[in-house]
Design a protein around this motif. Structure first.
Motif, PDB file in Angstrom:
ATOM      1  N   SER A  11      43.317  32.554  37.825  1.00 43.37           N
ATOM      2  CA  SER A  11      42.266  31.416  38.243  1.00 43.37           C
ATOM      3  C   SER A  11      42.201  30.484  38.981  1.00 43.37           C
ATOM      4  N   GLN A  76      32.625  28.075  34.690  1.00 43.63           N
ATOM      5  CA  GLN A  76      33.417  29.275  34.523  1.00 43.63           C
ATOM      6  C   GLN A  76      33.340  30.341  33.345  1.00 43.63           C
ATOM      7  N   ILE A  78      35.051  34.143  32.203  1.00 43.62           N
ATOM      8  CA  ILE A  78      35.750  34.984  32.320  1.00 43.62           C
ATOM      9  C   ILE A  78      35.515  36.211  31.085  1.00 43.62           C
ATOM     10  N   GLU A  87      34.966  36.643  36.684  1.00 43.43           N
ATOM     11  CA  GLU A  87      34.963  35.368  36.061  1.00 43.43           C
ATOM     12  C   GLU A  87      33.730  35.256  37.715  1.00 43.43           C
ATOM     13  N   ASN A 110      34.063  36.280  41.362  1.00 41.05           N
ATOM     14  CA  ASN A 110      35.608  36.512  41.467  1.00 41.05           C
ATOM     15  C   ASN A 110      35.978  37.615  40.391  1.00 41.05           C
TER      16      ASN A 110
END
Length: 139
Positions: A11, A76, A78, A87, A110
């Motif tokens: 990332s 964020q 994940i 993510e 993502n």
């Protein structure tokens, strides 16, 4: 290193490449994206792009008109599930597209896949950014 830490590293690499893109250089996207013909992107400028060649071209097109940009991922999260990870977060920043300054503020997802021990993006989906569309329409 744990898989989650490896995805965090991927990332960071992606957002470094995105910041270079927003300053006119799309070359670093080559390193973080899978080159598989099944990759896809739903960009902030709308539309769906399929296949690495088309995704790369879409980034090159934006880089040609981008300058003075900066973006960071906030909030964020994940999650890693086997050899896939996703993510989510909010991208915030600013950039200039064809001389038109744009505020960046949109949600993003993502999706990564582990290929030969490296985490690569296979799909990217952002909210459509009316500010980016307005800027691009000024060209």
């Amino acid at each position: 290193m744990s898989a989650e830490n490896e995805v965090h590293k991927a990332s960071d690499q992606f957002y470094a490449a995105l910041n270079r893109l927003f300053n006119g250089n799309a070359d670093f996207m080559e390193e973080i994206w899978s080159h598989n013909p099944s990759v896809s992107a739903l960009h902030a400028i709308g539309g769906r792009v399929m296949g690495w060649d088309n995704v790369r071209e879409s980034y090159q097109d934006v880089a040609q008109i981008a300058e003075e940009g900066q973006v960071k991922l906030e909030d964020q999260m994940i999650q890693v599930i086997g050899d896939c990870a996703y993510e989510v977060g909010v991208e915030r920043g600013q950039a200039t597209f064809a001389g038109y300054q744009v505020a960046l503020d949109y949600r993003v997802t993502n999706i990564y896949h582990c290929e030969a021990g490296l985490w690569k993006i296979v799909h990217r989906h952002t909210d459509t950014s009316q500010a980016m569309l307005d800027g691009l329409n000024q060209t």
